[in-house]
Design a protein around this motif. Structure first.
Motif, PDB file in Angstrom:
ATOM      1  N   LEU A  38       0.294  -0.665  -0.189  1.00  0.00           N
ATOM      2  CA  LEU A  38      -0.278   0.411  -0.170  1.00  0.00           C
ATOM      3  C   LEU A  38       0.961   0.630   0.273  1.00  0.00           C
ATOM      4  O   LEU A  38       1.805   1.569   0.542  1.00  0.00           O
ATOM      5  CB  LEU A  38      -0.950   0.117   1.394  1.00  0.00           C
ATOM      6  N   ASN A  39       0.420   2.334  -0.926  1.00  0.00           N
ATOM      7  CA  ASN A  39       1.596   3.825  -0.365  1.00  0.00           C
ATOM      8  C   ASN A  39       0.322   4.517  -1.737  1.00  0.00           C
ATOM      9  O   ASN A  39      -0.647   4.318  -1.874  1.00  0.00           O
ATOM     10  CB  ASN A  39       2.802   3.577  -1.635  1.00  0.00           C
ATOM     11  N   GLU A  40       0.733   5.870  -1.439  1.00  0.00           N
ATOM     12  CA  GLU A  40      -0.554   6.792  -1.849  1.00  0.00           C
ATOM     13  C   GLU A  40      -0.279   6.460  -3.562  1.00  0.00           C
ATOM     14  O   GLU A  40      -1.429   6.882  -3.984  1.00  0.00           O
ATOM     15  CB  GLU A  40       0.268   8.184  -2.214  1.00  0.00           C
ATOM     16  N   HIS A  41      -0.040   6.106  -4.622  1.00  0.00           N
ATOM     17  CA  HIS A  41       0.353   5.409  -5.603  1.00  0.00           C
ATOM     18  C   HIS A  41      -0.923   4.447  -5.900  1.00  0.00           C
ATOM     19  O   HIS A  41      -1.309   4.393  -6.928  1.00  0.00           O
ATOM     20  CB  HIS A  41       1.778   5.849  -6.558  1.00  0.00           C
ATOM     21  N   VAL A  42      -0.698   3.737  -4.976  1.00  0.00           N
ATOM     22  CA  VAL A  42      -1.928   2.191  -5.370  1.00  0.00           C
ATOM     23  C   VAL A  42      -3.550   3.170  -4.777  1.00  0.00           C
ATOM     24  O   VAL A  42      -4.387   2.941  -5.660  1.00  0.00           O
ATOM     25  CB  VAL A  42      -1.468   0.960  -4.761  1.00  0.00           C
ATOM     26  N   ILE A  43      -2.948   3.955  -3.703  1.00  0.00           N
ATOM     27  CA  ILE A  43      -4.674   4.052  -3.631  1.00  0.00           C
ATOM     28  C   ILE A  43      -4.584   5.905  -3.175  1.00  0.00           C
ATOM     29  O   ILE A  43      -3.291   6.031  -1.509  1.00  0.00           O
ATOM     30  CB  ILE A  43      -5.456   3.568  -2.113  1.00  0.00           C
ATOM     31  N   SER A  44      -4.906   6.721  -3.575  1.00  0.00           N
ATOM     32  CA  SER A  44      -4.383   8.301  -2.910  1.00  0.00           C
ATOM     33  C   SER A  44      -5.274   8.633  -1.465  1.00  0.00           C
ATOM     34  O   SER A  44      -6.203   7.815  -1.164  1.00  0.00           O
ATOM     35  CB  SER A  44      -5.130   9.093  -4.741  1.00  0.00           C
ATOM     36  N   GLU A  45      -4.052   9.126  -1.364  1.00  0.00           N
ATOM     37  CA  GLU A  45      -5.058   9.627  -0.082  1.00  0.00           C
ATOM     38  C   GLU A  45      -6.180  10.372   0.034  1.00  0.00           C
ATOM     39  O   GLU A  45      -7.405   9.753   0.818  1.00  0.00           O
ATOM     40  CB  GLU A  45      -3.985  10.974   0.553  1.00  0.00           C
ATOM     41  N   ASP A  46      -6.421  11.020  -1.007  1.00  0.00           N
ATOM     42  CA  ASP A  46      -8.250  11.666  -1.038  1.00  0.00           C
ATOM     43  C   ASP A  46      -9.143  11.090  -1.754  1.00  0.00           C
ATOM     44  O   ASP A  46      -9.928  10.707  -1.303  1.00  0.00           O
ATOM     45  CB  ASP A  46      -8.507  12.662  -1.970  1.00  0.00           C
ATOM     46  N   ALA A  47      -8.206   9.566  -2.557  1.00  0.00           N
ATOM     47  CA  ALA A  47      -9.092   9.042  -2.066  1.00  0.00           C
ATOM     48  C   ALA A  47      -9.719   7.456  -1.082  1.00  0.00           C
ATOM     49  O   ALA A  47     -11.012   7.338  -1.253  1.00  0.00           O
ATOM     50  CB  ALA A  47      -8.563   7.607  -3.651  1.00  0.00           C
ATOM     51  N   PHE A  48      -9.321   7.495  -0.467  1.00  0.00           N
ATOM     52  CA  PHE A  48      -9.216   6.556   0.946  1.00  0.00           C
ATOM     53  C   PHE A  48      -9.953   7.248   1.503  1.00  0.00           C
ATOM     54  O   PHE A  48     -10.900   6.537   1.909  1.00  0.00           O
ATOM     55  CB  PHE A  48      -8.624   6.169   0.856  1.00  0.00           C
ATOM     56  N   TYR A  49     -10.275   8.661   2.142  1.00  0.00           N
ATOM     57  CA  TYR A  49     -10.542   9.668   2.928  1.00  0.00           C
ATOM     58  C   TYR A  49     -12.349   9.610   2.180  1.00  0.00           C
ATOM     59  O   TYR A  49     -13.173   8.915   3.465  1.00  0.00           O
ATOM     60  CB  TYR A  49     -10.009  10.889   3.268  1.00  0.00           C
ATOM     61  N   TYR A  50     -12.413  10.098   1.243  1.00  0.00           N
ATOM     62  CA  TYR A  50     -13.273   9.928   0.632  1.00  0.00           C
ATOM     63  C   TYR A  50     -14.480   8.522   0.451  1.00  0.00           C
ATOM     64  O   TYR A  50     -15.799   8.698   1.366  1.00  0.00           O
ATOM     65  CB  TYR A  50     -13.837  10.982  -0.602  1.00  0.00           C
ATOM     66  N   SER A  51     -13.914   7.438   0.243  1.00  0.00           N
ATOM     67  CA  SER A  51     -14.379   6.334   0.064  1.00  0.00           C
ATOM     68  C   SER A  51     -14.209   5.126   1.253  1.00  0.00           C
ATOM     69  O   SER A  51     -15.492   4.153   1.185  1.00  0.00           O
ATOM     70  CB  SER A  51     -13.389   5.352  -0.661  1.00  0.00           C
ATOM     71  N   ALA A  52     -13.692   5.605   1.923  1.00  0.00           N
ATOM     72  CA  ALA A  52     -13.020   4.636   3.769  1.00  0.00           C
ATOM     73  C   ALA A  52     -13.820   5.196   4.825  1.00  0.00           C
ATOM     74  O   ALA A  52     -13.671   5.162   6.034  1.00  0.00           O
ATOM     75  CB  ALA A  52     -11.696   4.409   3.999  1.00  0.00           C
ATOM     76  N   ILE A  53     -13.707   7.029   5.411  1.00  0.00           N
ATOM     77  CA  ILE A  53     -14.242   7.492   6.549  1.00  0.00           C
ATOM     78  C   ILE A  53     -15.076   8.375   6.072  1.00  0.00           C
ATOM     79  O   ILE A  53     -15.603   8.827   5.095  1.00  0.00           O
ATOM     80  CB  ILE A  53     -12.579   7.981   6.818  1.00  0.00           C
ATOM     81  N   HIS A  54     -16.044   7.419   7.159  1.00  0.00           N
ATOM     82  CA  HIS A  54     -17.915   8.176   7.528  1.00  0.00           C
ATOM     83  C   HIS A  54     -17.488   8.407   8.926  1.00  0.00           C
ATOM     84  O   HIS A  54     -17.906   7.657   9.091  1.00  0.00           O
ATOM     85  CB  HIS A  54     -18.436   7.155   6.871  1.00  0.00           C
ATOM     86  N   VAL A  55     -18.380   9.812   8.934  1.00  0.00           N
ATOM     87  CA  VAL A  55     -17.921  10.544  10.562  1.00  0.00           C
ATOM     88  C   VAL A  55     -19.772  10.763  10.370  1.00  0.00           C
ATOM     89  O   VAL A  55     -20.290  11.652   9.630  1.00  0.00           O
ATOM     90  CB  VAL A  55     -17.218  11.304  11.022  1.00  0.00           C
ATOM     91  N   LYS A  56     -19.754  10.054  12.215  1.00  0.00           N
ATOM     92  CA  LYS A  56     -21.447  10.701  11.859  1.00  0.00           C
ATOM     93  C   LYS A  56     -21.831  11.479  13.723  1.00  0.00           C
ATOM     94  O   LYS A  56     -21.170  10.486  14.933  1.00  0.00           O
ATOM     95  CB  LYS A  56     -22.552   9.989  12.282  1.00  0.00           C
ATOM     96  N   ARG A  57     -22.243  12.391  13.757  1.00  0.00           N
ATOM     97  CA  ARG A  57     -22.470  12.558  15.152  1.00  0.00           C
ATOM     98  C   ARG A  57     -24.183  11.953  15.393  1.00  0.00           C
ATOM     99  O   ARG A  57     -25.078  13.365  15.301  1.00  0.00           O
ATOM    100  CB  ARG A  57     -21.873  13.677  15.814  1.00  0.00           C
ATOM    101  N   THR A  58     -24.665  12.335  17.135  1.00  0.00           N
ATOM    102  CA  THR A  58     -25.657  12.278  17.219  1.00  0.00           C
ATOM    103  C   THR A  58     -26.120  13.194  18.592  1.00  0.00           C
ATOM    104  O   THR A  58     -24.912  13.098  19.260  1.00  0.00           O
ATOM    105  CB  THR A  58     -26.566  10.942  16.800  1.00  0.00           C
ATOM    106  N   TYR A  59     -27.117  13.441  18.759  1.00  0.00           N
ATOM    107  CA  TYR A  59     -27.258  14.179  19.816  1.00  0.00           C
ATOM    108  C   TYR A  59     -27.456  12.878  21.078  1.00  0.00           C
ATOM    109  O   TYR A  59     -27.864  11.677  20.876  1.00  0.00           O
ATOM    110  CB  TYR A  59     -28.635  14.656  20.413  1.00  0.00           C
ATOM    111  N   TYR A  60     -26.627  12.847  22.755  1.00  0.00           N
ATOM    112  CA  TYR A  60     -26.076  12.103  23.363  1.00  0.00           C
ATOM    113  C   TYR A  60     -26.546  11.943  24.879  1.00  0.00           C
ATOM    114  O   TYR A  60     -26.548  13.359  25.207  1.00  0.00           O
ATOM    115  CB  TYR A  60     -24.858  11.577  23.757  1.00  0.00           C
TER     116      TYR A  60
END
Length: 510
Positions: A38-60
């Motif tokens: 794995l390196n930035e040429h195989v999967i770019s940083e932007d591509a991994f961020y947008y496709s693999a990281i999802h954040v959600k916040r709810t009241y608690y």
């Protein structure tokens, strides 16, 4: 406290509850084996961020009865309809999250009990002699202890689930405007409880020791099914079709989550700076190209073939050095600065309630700070690991939260499916010699990933955790916490750490 658990085959769910009075920072370091390439040429940083990281916040709210109390006040006309919907949705959402986590833990325990029972049966058939019988008796005693603990936790789960649903149904609103929200939430919680308990029954060991608890679980499931039928929540054609029923419940789940989930807008930072850098790089290169052309004209004189050749060389050099200069200036300018900004808004009032800055980049082990290196506890065989670093720094405004709520729950979903594409397909065979007989087993190749989590809150000691993630090409096999400092894990977590350390999962998994 941060929890990391397997959400499904390829997703990790990282959750934490935040007291939004001060700013805080979260760092995630995912150590990927170097053999995956794995390196930035195989999967770019932007591509991994947008496709693999999802954040959600709810009241608690840690005051578990507060949402239900507010909903009852709203049903009596003391609060608005929106407040009733929000409070009841928050009560249901907290119940759903807790039940998901509790049943997943019990499912893992039930699978381990099944493995112990199958191993005990195999050992019992193959053992001969007094010593073997004694060891078999010891394993049976250990099995009974584990089974008793599982039954006790299942009984506790049944009591809690029935109590929560009973409190919800104790005060059914009479107003039609409020009744539709109540019906949707009650319908989903009844179906969801039935599904989670049926899942537990499906994986319970088939022994006589579990007959009583299995009958109780089935009794609750039948009662919930009859409750939905008597209330006429679902049409008969929907009940008969599992696909339509599942789709409807997924829609009800979204309706429950909507009022308690903060809206968010993600903006990529540095757009204007990138244009400025591009213009600056082009201008600098053109200055040298123009000077070169003037010098070539003075040297050559009239326009000749030699002058045209000199122009071609200068323009070729411009194209080469322009991109290199632009990339170098851009990396230097954006080094250490956030790449994205996430703004949060209240779902009801659309007022901004906070913002979050985010970073993501690839790093090598040598560029990490000493604190992370110490927690990782790496050895010589792991020098080629690629480190995926995600950081978030956020500050919220509790004064703009809904009345009665001062905390949020952040859930970060990490999709590891992109890493499975880098793993080798297939399996291999392992031969074992036991009692003079050679047995052949087919095993799947597995890889070991390490996740180091660091949470920093103002005026407090940072909390560091290390988790081991065992995964193959087809799924995430196991997620285990092996180290923590800066926090105080409860007794159950201590026992789990000791148990996992004895299993020696640190060794390479093949």
């Amino acid at each position: 406290m941060i929890t990391v658990e397997r959400k499904d085959s390829f997703h990790l769910k990282i959750s934490r509850v935040l007291q939004e009075e001060t700013s805080h920072r979260l760092d995630l370091f995912l150590f990927v084996p170097g053999e995956l390439g794995l390196n930035e040429h195989v999967i770019s940083e932007d591509a991994f961020y947008y496709s693999a990281i999802h954040v959600k916040r709810t009241y608690y709210s840690d005051k578990h009865h507060l949402p239900l109390v507010l909903s009852r006040l709203a049903s009596r006309g003391r609060l608005s309809t929106e407040q009733y919907r929000l409070s009841l949705s928050l009560y249901a959402y907290q119940y759903v999250v807790a039940l998901e986590r509790a049943t997943q833990t019990l499912l893992d325990t039930a699978r381990r009990v099944q493995q112990v029972e199958s191993h005990a049966d195999t050992t019992g058939r193959e053992t001969q002699g007094g010593e073997s019988n004694e060891s078999s008796g010891g394993s049976e005693a250990q099995e009974r202890i584990v089974a008793a603990g599982l039954q006790e936790r299942l009984e506790e789960l049944c009591e809690l689930a029935q109590g929560i649903l009973r409190r919800l149904r104790r005060n059914q609103p009479s107003d039609d405007g409020l009744l539709k929200y109540y019906a949707n939430i009650d319908n989903y919680l009844s179906w969801f409880t039935e599904q989670r308990l049926l899942g537990l029954v499906a994986y319970l060991p088939r022994g006589r020791d579990y007959r009583t608890i299995r009958e109780r679980l089935l009794e609750i499931c039948l009662a919930e099914s009859e409750h939905r039928e008597q209330a006429e929540y679902n049409a008969s054609r929907v009940v008969r079709d599992p696909t339509r029923m599942s789709n409807k419940m997924r829609l009800l789940r979204r309706l429950i989550e909507y009022p308690v989930t903060l809206k968010q807008q993600t903006q990529e930072l540095g757009g204007a700076e990138q244009k400025a850098v591009k213009g600056l790089a082009t201008g600098v290169v053109m200055i040298f190209v123009s000077l070169g052309l003037l010098q070539a004209r003075d040297t050559v004189g009239n326009i000749t073939a030699l002058f045209v050749l000199a122009m071609a060389v200068l323009y070729a050099m411009r194209e080469v050095f322009k991109d290199d200069l632009r990339n170098t200036l851009w990396r230097w300018l954006r080094k250490g600065r956030p790449k994205w900004r996430r703004q949060y808004f209240d779902a009801t009032s659309n007022k901004p309630v906070g913002r979050q800055l985010e970073w993501f980049d690839y790093k090598r082990f040598g560029k990490l700070d000493e604190q992370i290196k110490r927690v990782r506890q790496r050895n010589v065989a792991q020098r080629e690991e690629m480190v995926l670093h995600y950081r978030s720094s956020s500050r919220m405004s509790p004064t703009r939260f809904l009345s009665g709520y001062e905390k949020t729950r952040e859930t970060l979903s990490l999709d590891l499916s992109q890493l499975t594409r880098l793993m080798d397909k297939g399996s291999h065979r392992v031969y074992r010699l036991k009692d003079g007989q050679v047995s052949r087993e087919t095993v799947e190749k597995r890889h070991l990933l390490n996740l180091v989590v660091r949470e920093e809150v103002a005026n407090a000691e940072p909390i560091l955790q290390r988790w081991k993630i065992v995964m193959s090409r087809s799924r995430i096999v196991d997620v285990v916490k092996v180290h923590q400092e800066g926090g105080k894990p409860d007794g159950r977590e201590d026992e789990e750490l000791k148990e996992r350390e004895e299993e020696k999962i640190e060794t390479p998994v093949m």
